[in-house]
Design a protein around this motif. Structure first.
Motif, short mmCIF file in Angstrom:
data_model
loop_
_atom_site.label_atom_id
_atom_site.label_comp_id
_atom_site.label_asym_id
_atom_site.label_seq_id
_atom_site.Cartn_x
_atom_site.Cartn_y
_atom_site.Cartn_z
N ASN A 8 22.46 20.30 28.41
CA ASN A 8 22.18 19.22 29.35
C ASN A 8 20.71 18.84 29.34
O ASN A 8 20.37 17.66 29.49
CB ASN A 8 22.60 19.62 30.77
CG ASN A 8 22.56 18.45 31.72
OD1 ASN A 8 23.25 17.45 31.52
ND2 ASN A 8 21.75 18.55 32.76
N SER A 38 28.52 22.39 37.80
CA SER A 38 27.59 21.26 38.00
C SER A 38 28.35 19.96 38.15
O SER A 38 28.05 18.97 37.47
CB SER A 38 26.64 21.17 36.79
OG SER A 38 27.38 20.84 35.62
N ALA A 87 27.19 31.57 30.86
CA ALA A 87 27.14 30.12 31.06
C ALA A 87 27.80 29.42 29.89
O ALA A 87 27.66 29.84 28.73
CB ALA A 87 25.70 29.65 31.20
N ARG A 88 28.53 28.37 30.18
CA ARG A 88 29.12 27.53 29.15
C ARG A 88 28.91 26.07 29.54
O ARG A 88 28.92 25.71 30.72
CB ARG A 88 30.61 27.81 28.98
CG ARG A 88 30.94 29.17 28.37
CD ARG A 88 30.51 29.23 26.91
NE ARG A 88 30.87 30.48 26.27
CZ ARG A 88 30.08 31.56 26.23
NH1 ARG A 88 28.89 31.53 26.82
NH2 ARG A 88 30.48 32.64 25.60
N GLU A 89 28.74 25.20 28.53
CA GLU A 89 28.54 23.77 28.77
C GLU A 89 29.52 22.96 27.95
O GLU A 89 30.01 23.38 26.91
CB GLU A 89 27.11 23.36 28.39
CG GLU A 89 26.02 23.90 29.28
CD GLU A 89 24.65 23.41 28.85
OE1 GLU A 89 24.17 22.43 29.44
OE2 GLU A 89 24.07 24.01 27.91
N ASP A 90 29.79 21.75 28.42
CA ASP A 90 30.66 20.83 27.70
C ASP A 90 30.48 19.44 28.28
O ASP A 90 30.03 19.28 29.42
CB ASP A 90 32.13 21.25 27.83
CG ASP A 90 33.01 20.57 26.80
OD1 ASP A 90 33.25 21.17 25.73
OD2 ASP A 90 33.47 19.43 27.05
N ARG A 99 33.76 18.45 32.58
CA ARG A 99 33.62 19.52 33.58
C ARG A 99 34.79 20.49 33.52
O ARG A 99 34.60 21.70 33.69
CB ARG A 99 33.49 18.90 34.98
CG ARG A 99 34.60 18.00 35.40
CD ARG A 99 34.21 17.09 36.59
NE ARG A 99 35.23 16.12 36.86
CZ ARG A 99 36.21 16.26 37.74
NH1 ARG A 99 36.26 17.36 38.48
NH2 ARG A 99 37.12 15.35 37.92
N GLN A 128 21.20 25.69 31.06
CA GLN A 128 21.81 24.43 30.64
C GLN A 128 21.03 23.78 29.49
O GLN A 128 20.54 22.66 29.63
CB GLN A 128 21.88 23.45 31.82
CG GLN A 128 22.77 23.90 32.96
CD GLN A 128 22.76 22.89 34.10
OE1 GLN A 128 21.96 22.98 35.03
NE2 GLN A 128 23.65 21.92 34.03
N ALA A 139 25.75 16.90 29.88
CA ALA A 139 26.65 18.05 29.81
C ALA A 139 26.88 18.66 31.18
O ALA A 139 25.96 18.76 31.99
CB ALA A 139 26.09 19.11 28.86
N HIS A 140 28.10 19.07 31.43
CA HIS A 140 28.42 19.85 32.62
C HIS A 140 28.30 21.33 32.29
O HIS A 140 28.46 21.75 31.14
CB HIS A 140 29.84 19.56 33.10
CG HIS A 140 29.96 18.28 33.86
ND1 HIS A 140 29.35 18.09 35.09
CD2 HIS A 140 30.61 17.12 33.58
CE1 HIS A 140 29.63 16.88 35.54
NE2 HIS A 140 30.37 16.27 34.64
N ALA A 141 28.05 22.14 33.31
CA ALA A 141 27.93 23.58 33.14
C ALA A 141 28.88 24.31 34.06
O ALA A 141 29.17 23.84 35.16
CB ALA A 141 26.49 24.04 33.40
N ALA A 193 34.22 22.74 30.48
CA ALA A 193 33.19 23.75 30.69
C ALA A 193 33.76 24.95 31.45
O ALA A 193 33.48 26.11 31.12
CB ALA A 193 32.01 23.15 31.45
#
Length: 259
Positions: free
Chosen positions: A150, A203, A171-174, A177, A147, A156-158, A180
């Protein structure tokens, strides 16, 4: 991944006052067009947008497979990003109907019998999960290492693809939620990756939309760090999805469907 520097005034409990610089997560409009028709405008973190658009199209049932997306182009503008997607004419007809219904519906978002029926539409049955609780704890222990956005911003959510032993594969974050998870689903589709008895780790809390995305993606187990809603539990049970919530390093809750 894009972050922005921002200056803040920091007021402390001891009465001190100072200026601090912090990284701030990118949040910008992403407009999705399908065959030239405006379909949605999402607020997202503008990275891995090809993955996002692909996952969004699959989650929205615009397409059944990533291979049905004939073209996907990104266009940066001063106000945000336009994602232009081309799908076959047979798929475009359904898109036009959904856009027409959105235009005629009132502003509450889920008004009218058509929309209420859509909330409870059939979900595909997902395959069994072979992941044991030990695999969930292993993934939770490694989650923070995947993350970076984050860690830099705290905002950021993962969404993580974990194998049956808890090793994190993608893994991707945004900032969102849902976004992501769409990014993760899209990344898997574009790379030809399967769940292979593994699971998704998010997350966030678990709402029914995330269960829908998981079921449509064929995910056998969905694990979320925070709690699940009642509708999420009901929809998971309908799809045969193993739903795990309140996932902490000392315990997890198996909810809707126990194998």
């Amino acid at each position: 991944m894009k972050t922005l520097a921002h200056s803040f005034r920091r007021a402390a409990a001891d009465g001190s006052d100072s200026r601090v610089e912090r990284a701030v997560i990118d949040e910008s409009p992403v407009a999705i067009e399908v065959n030239g028709i405006g379909y949605a405008v999402m607020m997202a973190s503008a990275y891995a947008l090809e993955d996002f658009a692909t996952g969004f199209a699959l989650s929205e049932r615009i397409v059944a497979t990533a291979g049905e997306i004939d073209a996907l182009d990104l266009h940066e503008t001063p106000r945000g990003t336009i994602v232009r997607m081309a799908v076959p004419p047979a798929r475009a007809a359904a898109v036009m109907e959904r856009v027409r219904r959105r235009t005629s519906d009132s502003s509450c978002g889920l008004c009218g019998m058509d929309n209420l029926d859509a909330v409870h539409r059939d979900l595909p049955r997902v395959p069994d999960s072979s992941a044991a609780p030990a695999a969930i704890f292993a993934a939770l222990a490694a989650m923070r290492d995947h993350q970076p956005l984050n860690r830099a911003t705290g905002a950021a959510h993962a969404a993580l693809l974990c194998d049956a032993h808890g090793a994190i594969r993608v893994a991707r974050e945004d900032v969102g939620r849902h976004n992501a998870f769409d990014k993760l689903i899209g990344a898997m589709a574009r790379q030809g990756l399967a769940w292979d008895g593994g699971f998704a780790l998010l997350s966030s809390r678990c709402s029914y939309e995330l269960v829908e995305k998981a079921a449509l993606a064929g995910c056998p187990m969905l694990v979320t760090v925070s709690a699940a809603t009642s509708l999420a539990l009901d929809r998971a049970a309908a799809a045969g999805l193993t739903l795990v919530s309140l996932a902490r390093d000392d315990a997890v809750l198996f909810g809707a469907h126990m194998r």
